[in-house]
Design an enzyme around this catalytic site. Structure first.
Site, PDB file in Angstrom:
ATOM      1  N   MET A  67      16.545  -7.039  -0.650  1.00 53.47           N
ATOM      2  CA  MET A  67      16.432  -8.448  -1.032  1.00 53.47           C
ATOM      3  C   MET A  67      16.922  -9.430   0.042  1.00 53.47           C
ATOM      4  O   MET A  67      16.724 -10.629  -0.099  1.00 53.47           O
ATOM      5  CB  MET A  67      17.158  -8.698  -2.350  1.00 53.47           C
ATOM      6  CG  MET A  67      18.640  -8.440  -2.306  1.00 53.47           C
ATOM      7  SD  MET A  67      19.324  -8.615  -3.963  1.00 53.47           S
ATOM      8  CE  MET A  67      21.040  -8.220  -3.638  1.00 53.47           C
ATOM      9  N   GLY A  72      13.808   2.553   1.468  1.00 54.30           N
ATOM     10  CA  GLY A  72      14.512   3.821   1.244  1.00 54.30           C
ATOM     11  C   GLY A  72      16.007   3.570   1.150  1.00 54.30           C
ATOM     12  O   GLY A  72      16.595   2.868   1.984  1.00 54.30           O
ATOM     13  N   HIS A 119       6.609   3.560   1.417  1.00 58.31           N
ATOM     14  CA  HIS A 119       6.544   2.676   0.238  1.00 58.31           C
ATOM     15  C   HIS A 119       7.649   1.641   0.186  1.00 58.31           C
ATOM     16  O   HIS A 119       7.651   0.779  -0.680  1.00 58.31           O
ATOM     17  CB  HIS A 119       6.538   3.491  -1.046  1.00 58.31           C
ATOM     18  CG  HIS A 119       7.904   3.823  -1.598  1.00 58.31           C
ATOM     19  ND1 HIS A 119       8.854   4.479  -0.863  1.00 58.31           N
ATOM     20  CD2 HIS A 119       8.460   3.582  -2.801  1.00 58.31           C
ATOM     21  CE1 HIS A 119       9.943   4.624  -1.613  1.00 58.31           C
ATOM     22  NE2 HIS A 119       9.740   4.093  -2.786  1.00 58.31           N
TER      23      HIS A 119
END
Lengths: 148, 480
Positions: free
Chosen positions: B380, B406, B403
């Site tokens: 974030m 991690g 994706h």
């Protein structure tokens, strides 16, 4: 907090795993071990000391193995939280059949209320990852990792 | 036989067949030397474990954001033959079709900055999130099944979003072949009140701005430009998908015995793809995937409504169209060329994003010239990325890439390190406004708890399995 064997006591601790979280619990009997593992689960979700005993909910579950039964039991508590918003202040394992790997339990507690109950983790499943259950020197021990 | 890890090049690490007894193929981890330092031994073992499964085709692979999961590593991709191979719920994960979508806009950073606090507050109050939160949608008997059959299309039919959104979802926001009759009463019960909810943990809705463009032509096609405001949504199939996974781990546990499959780890429980157990799981997995697409679609609608009302804009003026929506916990039957032969395979992607190349028939017409958009959320505080799929990914990784960032620290380590600190204030000092429902969510999710997403993205870009298009920076985040 009273100290009956079926009452939630701090007979558990948190295990650290990257990404998720686990619990380690113990008990003099399998029933007590399960109740304490359930207490640990509720402790991950909220501050159990703020949970009153207002309702009780019975359930039964079974599995193919005894350690699998612990996973199913915990998943049942998660299910009751997600569908009935039930958080437990006290868990009583009424009966546990080791050979059949089945149990009957009773959870006493109340509906989760975000105004009064601290929001901790949203635990979504108990897993078989590094699952351990064993008896040592007359005590039962278990470790379960949760998906959160 | 080699038993030691071997560096192939700057971005690839080989886990040779001899690393673990029973491996049927090599493992391949996409990491550079920097990220290799954070590579857990457990993750390498999981890559090796997956290589022992029957009918695996090609390598058992992991992306640079790999970390230990249950059974399969998170960040893993593995493909299996439809006849000889298996399907495993552990190769998909508990949060079936956890995924990410990106919404563009015609707004720029200076347009929204004066109202950022109000925007974050409105998102936080309008989008149900966190432990014990209830969805705004109550599903009737018919809706329950329709969601599972139609996915995002169900949501659009209910007025949540536009038909054009569907074209820009992976699989059109709906997998065919979902079977509501194979879903347990428990899964229905858990899913009933959770449609249209964010969840908790690493799920979020984030307001971002486009900070850097790496490929102007592709960014143009995607409708992305510098300083533009975008919104990223990260969530999945909630309790519904979790219950389906939980249910089928039991089914698969018994199937392992029935079919005489030897496994190094119980969470790898699987069944031959052609078995009745697998058919039932795959149909239930598709239903869960569709539930997740509907979920992200509902959240998109509420996000747009907030923007329209706060900035007093019509939908047309706001231009909040969907760039793309990707699934990063899913199994799919896909066609891939293996050693010169076209084969249908069941590809498991767990914490791993599909990254199809230009001209692939599964892509929307608009994106065919450039390749599939890949959305990579970071932590974030730092950045997120838009990438594109490549031919190299198709040839090397069954059209797959990373994706996310991690995790680096366990949740507990993060909470310990955050003790005595006001993470929300630290974030505000970096000009990121955050709201989270859970007391400890911000500590668990603080930027240092994650690997640097830029390092992860550099590996997949340099390895050629994805191509960088744009970097997005957070301005406001809501979490569960």
């Amino acid at each position: 907090m009273s100290h009956n064997t079926d009452t939630i006591m701090k007979e558990f601790s948190i295990i650290d795993v990257s990404g998720d979280i686990g619990i380690s619990a113990s008990g003099a009997t399998l029933g007590e071990l399960f109740a304490n593992a359930g207490a640990a689960l509720y402790d991950l979700m909220t501050d159990v000391s703020s949970v009153r005993t207002v309702v009780s909910r019975k359930f039964s579950t079974s599995a193919d193995t005894c350690d699998g039964l612990l996973v199913c039991f915990l998943n049942e508590l998660i299910y009751l939280f997600e569908t009935e918003e039930l958080v437990g202040s006290r868990i009583k394992v009424m009966s546990l059949d080791e050979s059949e790997c089945s149990l009957k339990a009773d959870v006493h507690g109340e509906r989760f209320d975000p105004e009064r109950h601290e929001r901790r983790l949203l635990v979504k499943a108990a897993t078989y990852h590094k699952l351990r259950m064993e008896q040592r020197e007359g005590l039962w021990y278990a470790e379960v990792i949760f998906d959160i | 036989m080699a038993t030691e890890l071997k560096r192939i090049d700057a971005n690839r690490l080989l886990v040779p067949k001899g690393y673990l007894t029973g491996m049927r193929t090599d493992g391949m981890i996409f990491v550079d030397e920097v990220l290799q330092r954070d590579l857990e031994k457990g993750s390498i073992e999981q890559v090796a474990n997956v290589a022992t499964l029957p009918g695996i085709v090609g390598n058992s692979m992991a992306m640079p954001d790999v970390h230990q999961g249950y059974g399969f590593p998170i960040g893993g991709v593995a493909a299996f033959d439809l006849n000889e191979g298996v399907i495993s719920p552990g190769g998909v994960g508990y949060d079936i079709n956890c995924g990410v979508r990106l919404i563009r806009s015609n707004l720029t950073k200076p347009d929204v900055m004066p109202k950022m606090r109000e925007l974050v507050e409105s998102l936080y109050t309008s989008i149900p999130s966190g432990v014990g939160s209830k969805g705004r949608i109550r599903l009737g008997e018919r809706d329950r099944e329709h969601i599972l059959l139609k996915g995002a299309r169900w949501a659009v039919e209910q007025g949540y979003g536009e038909r054009a959104d569907l074209e820009h979802c992976e699989s059109g926001g709906c997998m065919d072949g979902a079977d509501p009759s194979g879903i347990s009463a428990k899964a229905y019960e858990r899913g009933k009140a959770q449609q249209g909810t964010l969840g908790s943990g690493n799920h979020f809705v984030e307001v971002q701005y486009v900070d850097e463009i790496f490929d102007e032509a592709a960014a143009g096609v995607l409708g992305v430009f510098p300083n533009q405001i975008t919104v990223m949504i990260h969530t999945g199939s909630r309790g519904f998908g979790h219950q389906v996974c939980t249910d089928f781990l039991e089914v698969m546990g018994r199937a392992v015995e029935k079919y005489g499959i030897t496994l190094p780890d119980r969470e790898l429980a699987c069944a031959p793809f052609s078995s009745s157990e697998s058919r039932a799981y795959f149909a239930a997995m598709k239903a869960s995937a569709n539930y997740a697409w509907a979920n992200r679609q509902c959240l998109t609608h509420w996000t747009r409504e907030i923007f329209y009302s706060l900035f007093r804009m019509t939908p047309r003026e706001a231009g909040m169209t969907l760039v793309y929506d990707v699934a990063h916990n899913i199994a799919k039957v896909e066609e891939h060329r293996v050693n010169g032969v076209d084969r249908k395979l069941v590809v498991h992607r767990k914490g791993c994003t599909r990254a199809f190349p230009p001209n692939h028939p599964e892509l929307p017409v608009r994106y065919r010239p450039i390749g599939q958009p890949v959305l990579i959320p970071g932590d974030m505080g730092r950045a997120s990325y838009v990438l594109l799929g490549t031919h190299k990914a198709m040839n090397e990784t069954f059209g797959s890439t990373c994706h996310g960032a991690g995790r680096l620290l366990s949740r507990h380590q993060a909470i310990r390190q955050a003790k005595g600190r006001a993470i929300w204030r630290e974030m505000e000092d970096k000009n990121v406004l955050v709201r989270a429902a859970g007391r400890e969510t911000l500590a668990e999710e603080m930027p240092e708890a994650y690997k640097n997403v830029s390092n992860v993205v550099d590996v997949v870009h340099n390895a050629g399995i994805s191509k960088k298009v744009a970097r997005l920076r957070p301005l406001g985040v809501i979490k569960g």
